[in-house]
Design a protein around this motif. Sequence first.
Motif, PDB file in Angstrom:
ATOM      1  N   CYS A  46      -5.565  -0.546   7.422  1.00  0.00           N
ATOM      2  CA  CYS A  46      -5.513   0.104   6.011  1.00  0.00           C
ATOM      3  C   CYS A  46      -6.593   0.967   5.750  1.00  0.00           C
ATOM      4  O   CYS A  46      -7.900   0.763   5.731  1.00  0.00           O
ATOM      5  CB  CYS A  46      -5.465  -0.969   4.807  1.00  0.00           C
ATOM      6  N   LEU A  47      -6.293   2.327   5.295  1.00  0.00           N
ATOM      7  CA  LEU A  47      -7.337   3.255   5.157  1.00  0.00           C
ATOM      8  C   LEU A  47      -8.347   2.858   3.840  1.00  0.00           C
ATOM      9  O   LEU A  47      -9.377   3.434   3.589  1.00  0.00           O
ATOM     10  CB  LEU A  47      -6.980   4.666   5.261  1.00  0.00           C
TER      11      LEU A  47
ATOM     12  N   HIS B 258      -1.724  -4.743   5.027  1.00  0.00           N
ATOM     13  CA  HIS B 258      -1.528  -4.328   6.285  1.00  0.00           C
ATOM     14  C   HIS B 258      -2.562  -3.997   6.972  1.00  0.00           C
ATOM     15  O   HIS B 258      -3.848  -3.967   6.415  1.00  0.00           O
ATOM     16  CB  HIS B 258      -0.347  -3.173   6.370  1.00  0.00           C
TER      17      HIS B 258
ATOM     18  N   CYS C 198       0.837  -1.262   0.009  1.00  0.00           N
ATOM     19  CA  CYS C 198       0.131  -0.115  -0.014  1.00  0.00           C
ATOM     20  C   CYS C 198       0.782   1.314   0.066  1.00  0.00           C
ATOM     21  O   CYS C 198       2.165   1.326   0.355  1.00  0.00           O
ATOM     22  CB  CYS C 198      -0.695   0.020   1.285  1.00  0.00           C
TER      23      CYS C 198
ATOM     24  N   ASP D 190       0.469   3.611   2.123  1.00  0.00           N
ATOM     25  CA  ASP D 190       0.283   4.109   3.616  1.00  0.00           C
ATOM     26  C   ASP D 190       1.997   4.620   3.970  1.00  0.00           C
ATOM     27  O   ASP D 190       2.977   3.758   4.048  1.00  0.00           O
ATOM     28  CB  ASP D 190       0.014   3.007   4.307  1.00  0.00           C
TER      29      ASP D 190
HETATM   30 ZN    ZN Z   1      -3.227   0.744   3.155  1.00  0.00          ZN
END
Ligand code: ZN
Length: 306
Positions: free
Chosen positions: A100-101, A97, A39, A41
């Motif tokens: 995760c948004l 992960h 990701c 992030d």
């Molecule tokens: Zn994420």
Amino acid sequence: MRLFEAIIEANHRAIAGDASAGLHPADFADSLPIAALTCIDVRLGPLIPEVLGITEADFIWLRNAGNIITGPLSSTMRSLSLACAVKGGKEIVVIGHTDCLVCKTSTMQLLERFKNLGIERHVLPENINEYFGMFSSERQNVLKACDLIRHSPLIGPKIPVHGLMLDIATGKLEWLVNGYEKWATMGDKWNEVVQSAGQTVDKLKSFSDFKIGDMKFPETKIGETVTKAEDWLARKVEALQFKPMEAPPVESAPPTAANIAEGIVEFAEKHWAKPEGTPRRAPHPPPKIPVPPPIRVRVNPPKWKK
Ligand SMILES: [Zn+2]
């Protein structure tokens, strides 16, 4: 022990408090570099190399929001494919992960965020969840990505495709998809195909000059096999576009059933690793002296601001 077996073992030992847990990347030179999809992030920036225990020089790092694969020929698939074909990536790993948004953000929240940026709903794609790849389970998302990669015509069957889940709070890795096992399964399937293709060649040799396009064999297995073989080969030829020299010669002459099947067997012998009992990689003498200190696996990430 193979690379990801060692990565997971070192990670779990570190989690259990073993301060000496680590990895000697030189022991796994044949498996490096790896191609890793994560990701975007920012918390993952310093964390990923540390939990994997390999330096950034040893992995080709691809990132997109939510570590998502949208299709077997998507843009990220293109990058993964070239990471292996051009940059020498030996194994692929998708690392999801926790927290995760992309998973946690609802459609309403997403629309609100866009609105705050001056982007109105009507200019956004209608299928907003699908377009932005919003998902509801981080684990399912990794499983889906691995499945798409494993079945993409752009990724050779010799490349193991792993799926990991990283607990962003503890640094613990969970091995969701073992690419070595998948590899064995694929090898078995391949043997079936080769066997079937071999029989097809024998059977079809009696139909000399028989054109695939003319083939009409209602309810026959041969017809089915050849049609499948033709589809399969067409996909393989497409997959080999960046190495045209190795593509079976199907474009120079109208394909006949026999030469398509022969092409498959030839392709199989050339590109597919030998089945069980044969070492997957050439054994290499361990150049272990002097042994550099292992790259320590760090599992206690600093507290991150969200
Ligand atoms: Zn994420």
